[in-house]
Design an enzyme around this catalytic site. Structure first.
Site, mmCIF file in Angstrom:
data_model
loop_
_atom_site.group_PDB
_atom_site.id
_atom_site.type_symbol
_atom_site.label_atom_id
_atom_site.label_comp_id
_atom_site.label_asym_id
_atom_site.label_seq_id
_atom_site.Cartn_x
_atom_site.Cartn_y
_atom_site.Cartn_z
ATOM 1 N N SER A 60 -0.667 -0.798 27.336
ATOM 2 C CA SER A 60 -0.803 0.538 27.920
ATOM 3 C C SER A 60 -2.043 0.649 28.803
ATOM 4 C CB SER A 60 -0.900 1.593 26.808
ATOM 5 O OG SER A 60 0.203 1.488 25.948
HETATM 6 N N1 SAM Z 1 0.339 -0.472 21.876
HETATM 7 C C1 SAM Z 1 0.654 -1.580 22.731
HETATM 8 C C2 SAM Z 1 -0.550 -2.375 23.135
HETATM 9 O O1 SAM Z 1 -1.661 -2.009 22.753
HETATM 10 O O2 SAM Z 1 -0.353 -3.385 23.820
HETATM 11 C C3 SAM Z 1 1.484 -1.189 23.923
HETATM 12 C C4 SAM Z 1 2.823 -0.734 23.541
HETATM 13 S S1 SAM Z 1 4.086 -0.895 24.754
HETATM 14 C C5 SAM Z 1 3.665 0.391 25.853
HETATM 15 C C6 SAM Z 1 5.417 -0.242 23.751
HETATM 16 C C7 SAM Z 1 5.879 -1.196 22.681
HETATM 17 O O3 SAM Z 1 6.746 -0.490 21.809
HETATM 18 C C8 SAM Z 1 6.673 -2.393 23.211
HETATM 19 O O4 SAM Z 1 6.093 -3.580 22.769
HETATM 20 C C9 SAM Z 1 8.058 -2.189 22.608
HETATM 21 O O5 SAM Z 1 8.747 -3.387 22.307
HETATM 22 C C10 SAM Z 1 7.728 -1.393 21.368
HETATM 23 N N2 SAM Z 1 8.842 -0.624 20.808
HETATM 24 C C11 SAM Z 1 9.826 0.071 21.434
HETATM 25 N N3 SAM Z 1 10.635 0.645 20.529
HETATM 26 C C12 SAM Z 1 10.146 0.330 19.299
HETATM 27 C C13 SAM Z 1 10.538 0.641 17.957
HETATM 28 N N4 SAM Z 1 11.588 1.409 17.672
HETATM 29 N N5 SAM Z 1 9.795 0.141 16.943
HETATM 30 C C14 SAM Z 1 8.716 -0.640 17.188
HETATM 31 N N6 SAM Z 1 8.300 -0.976 18.433
HETATM 32 C C15 SAM Z 1 9.003 -0.479 19.469
#
Ligand code: SAM
Length: 213
Positions: A60
């Site tokens: 992010s």
């Molecule tokens: N917090 C992260 C970081 O510090 O790098 C960035 C997160 S990225 C914007 C969003 C993440 O949410 C992705 O890796 C995606 O695969 C994950 N994601 C999407 N749906 C999800 C779910 N239902 N449960 C867990 N992870 C999920």
């Protein structure tokens, strides 16, 4: 611009955007973002933008990481649940401000990479789980703070149930491509109070209480 000037500009932008909590700023300074992005993108790690981390996902925007962390007003005794581990960067920051962080990622390969990275960098109070975080992680509930780092159509009801009395939840809520940052506070008697904190754009939360793939 040399490396140090670039880094100070990175911090200045975060402060200018309203992140003034000294503990949050100290945590941002302490976590080396360049070690959470693919090596080829290291030079861009201290620009205020999301960056690709593989499998169509992103680390992010640092400003959003800082703002969401500040909204949680963490205490060192808090237990935190993060949905969307991604690179592990947000989890690392949370872990410096709280007692324990449980973070869930739906994509196994991202979760494994983050788990190894966080262990090698020395963040002992983070547990990385693989699963559908839209359902929360009920076995370790309730949580003092919940942070959702992917955009959802609405706040998953399981997550509201897994908040402790007095707890906080922050999540991007809205359309698949753009959302509003929402803060929910649960009172000691279990009511929820909702606040909006401006526009944001996250990759979608894919899951039973999120979007379909
Ligand atoms: N917090 C992260 C970081 O510090 O790098 C960035 C997160 S990225 C914007 C969003 C993440 O949410 C992705 O890796 C995606 O695969 C994950 N994601 C999407 N749906 C999800 C779910 N239902 N449960 C867990 N992870 C999920």
């Amino acid at each position: 611009m040399d490396e140090q000037t670039g880094y100070e500009e990175f911090i200045r932008q975060i402060v200018a955007a309203g992140v003034t909590d000294p503990l949050v700023l100290a945590a941002i300074r302490q976590v080396p973002r360049h070690l959470f992005v693919p090596e080829i993108l290291c030079a861009k790690a201290y620009s205020d933008s999301p960056l690709p981390i593989g499998l169509g996902q992103t680390i992010s925007q640092p400003l959003m990481v800082a703002l969401m962390t500040q909204l949680l007003r963490l205490k060192e005794t808090d237990r935190v649940l993060e949905i969307g581990t991604g690179s592990g960067y947000q989890a690392a920051i949370l872990s410096l401000l709280a007692k324990e962080v449980i973070t869930i990622e739906r994509l196994y390969d991202l979760a494994e990479t983050a788990r190894v990275r966080l262990s090698q960098l020395g963040y002992p109070n983070i547990q990385v789980m693989v699963g559908d975080g839209s359902l929360g992680w009920s076995v370790s509930a309730p949580y003092d703070a919940i942070i959702v780092t992917a955009g959802a159509p609405e706040v998953p009801k399981n997550l509201l149930q897994q908040m402790a009395p007095g707890g906080k939840l922050v999540a991007p809520i809205g359309a698949r491509t753009h959302q509003t940052l929402v803060l929910v506070e649960k009172t000691m008697t279990g009511e929820t109070i909702w606040h909006s904190h401006g526009a944001c754009a996250f990759v979608p939360l894919i899951g039973e209480q999120g979007w379909q793939v």
